[in-house]
Design a protein around this motif. Structure first.
Motif, PDB file in Angstrom:
ATOM      1  N   ASN A 179       0.814 -25.931  17.617  1.00 47.67           N
ATOM      2  CA  ASN A 179       1.153 -24.775  16.784  1.00 47.67           C
ATOM      3  C   ASN A 179      -0.067 -24.260  16.016  1.00 47.67           C
ATOM      4  O   ASN A 179      -0.028 -24.055  14.810  1.00 47.67           O
ATOM      5  CB  ASN A 179       2.288 -25.150  15.819  1.00 47.67           C
ATOM      6  N   THR A 234      -2.011 -21.637  14.830  1.00 44.10           N
ATOM      7  CA  THR A 234      -1.649 -20.227  14.635  1.00 44.10           C
ATOM      8  C   THR A 234      -2.746 -19.189  14.926  1.00 44.10           C
ATOM      9  O   THR A 234      -2.413 -18.116  15.420  1.00 44.10           O
ATOM     10  CB  THR A 234      -1.094 -19.995  13.217  1.00 44.10           C
ATOM     11  N   LYS A 257      -0.332 -23.935  21.672  1.00 44.76           N
ATOM     12  CA  LYS A 257       1.128 -23.985  21.489  1.00 44.76           C
ATOM     13  C   LYS A 257       1.577 -25.397  21.151  1.00 44.76           C
ATOM     14  O   LYS A 257       2.434 -25.592  20.289  1.00 44.76           O
ATOM     15  CB  LYS A 257       1.843 -23.506  22.759  1.00 44.76           C
TER      16      LYS A 257
END
Ligand SMILES: [Zn+2]
Length: 314
Positions: free
Chosen positions: A27, A29, A24
């Motif tokens: 980021n 993915t 997180k």
């Protein structure tokens, strides 16, 4: 009671919750798309070694900063402590974490800093083995040079990665330098390839063998006659770093019942019990103890106690 784990990959042991948290932050993915991070990493049903190994690209992606490496090392040692381990040998291929802002020495220092904090908090003693990746010839040489430069910060050297077609002797120059520098040597052998690979690891000075379970193929199970390489292992009391679950998940054996650990103990090999990749194999020290005992080993914890005398932390 002192108990040791000798074979556990740092990039194979992240906590799922930590992986999600770190993903997180940057980021990342591939991990944010999944609904269940544990099952994403769980490769216990993997159909191929490639599928098993693919999971590592995602842990390594999260191991690119000093604080992340420190945290991952700290948590690995804490998890080992929570399973009763007092001596933890971790291993990692340091160049996986080298980038524009992270030098090889910083990678090692960050990991050691996590280990030191865990020692302060829990008393567990940890040390790092550097892995060269055998499918990348230059990498093995670079890691060996790094090991020699940083020999006071590490506890040993290893080669990991695909064993088949990458015999230890390909790297004999590096092994010779490692031995000359007085660095401990363990070599993954007798997992993806057979007895001749174990023999080759021994002739390159391996003090322990990573896995090594295919030495069972050097024994006539009917006459109980040992081959030369088995005799060499037993005569020199070379420990085998056995990792049961991992061997099933990389499709070496179809099921736990086919694993030869009990026979190897009965034939007199020095057997240590290990976790290899806790995240991908969805395992822990305690689970491996249970699995070993399900195979008829009466007191599997004794294997962890015996391992303290094989440890490079000594
Ligand atoms: Zn391994």
């Amino acid at each position: 009671m002192y108990k040791a784990i000798l074979h556990d990959h740092l990039d194979g042991g992240l906590r799922p919750s930590t992986a999600l948290e770190l993903a997180k932050e940057i980021n990342y993915t591939p991990l944010l798309k999944t609904d269940d991070i544990s099952s994403f990493f769980d490769r216990t049903d993997s159909s191929s070694l490639d599928d098993y190994l693919e999971a590592f690209t995602h842990t390594i992606a999260l191991m690119q900063t000093e604080p992340n490496l420190e945290r991952i090392a700290y948590e690995a040692a804490e998890d080992m402590h929570n399973n009763g381990i007092t001596m933890y040998e971790s291993r990692y291929a340091p160049f996986y974490s080298v980038n524009a802002t992270l030098s090889p020495t910083k990678v090692i220092d960050s990991i050691n800093s996590g280990f030191k904090k865990a020692q302060n908090d829990f008393g567990i003693k940890s040390g790092l083995i550097l892995c060269g990746m055998r499918h990348d010839f230059d990498n093995v040489g670079q890691v060996a040079e790094l090991a020699i430069e940083t020999k006071d910060k590490i506890i040993g050297f290893d080669i990991a990665g695909p064993e088949f077609n990458y015999m230890p002797s390909l790297f004999e120059k590096s092994f010779r330098k490692i031995k000359e520098a007085g660095i401990n040597l363990t070599i993954h052998a007798g997992e993806g390839d057979g007895v001749h690979s174990i023999k080759d690891a021994l002739s390159n000075g391996a003090q322990r063998i990573g896995h090594g379970v295919r030495i069972i193929e050097d024994i006539n199970l009917e006459t109980k006659e040992l081959g030369d390489t088995s005799k060499e292992l037993i005569d020199n009391q070379i420990p085998l770093e056995v990792c049961i679950s991992s061997n099933i998940h990389t499709n070496m054996y179809k099921s736990v019942g086919d694993h030869p650990i009990k026979e190897l103990i009965e034939f007199g090999f020095n057997i240590s019990l290990n976790t290899d990749n806790r995240l991908m194999s969805n395992t822990s020290v305690n689970k491996e103890i249970q699995i070993a005992e399900s195979l008829g080993i009466v007191n599997a914890e004794q294997l962890l106690i015996n391992s303290t005398s094989y440890s490079f932390l000594n």
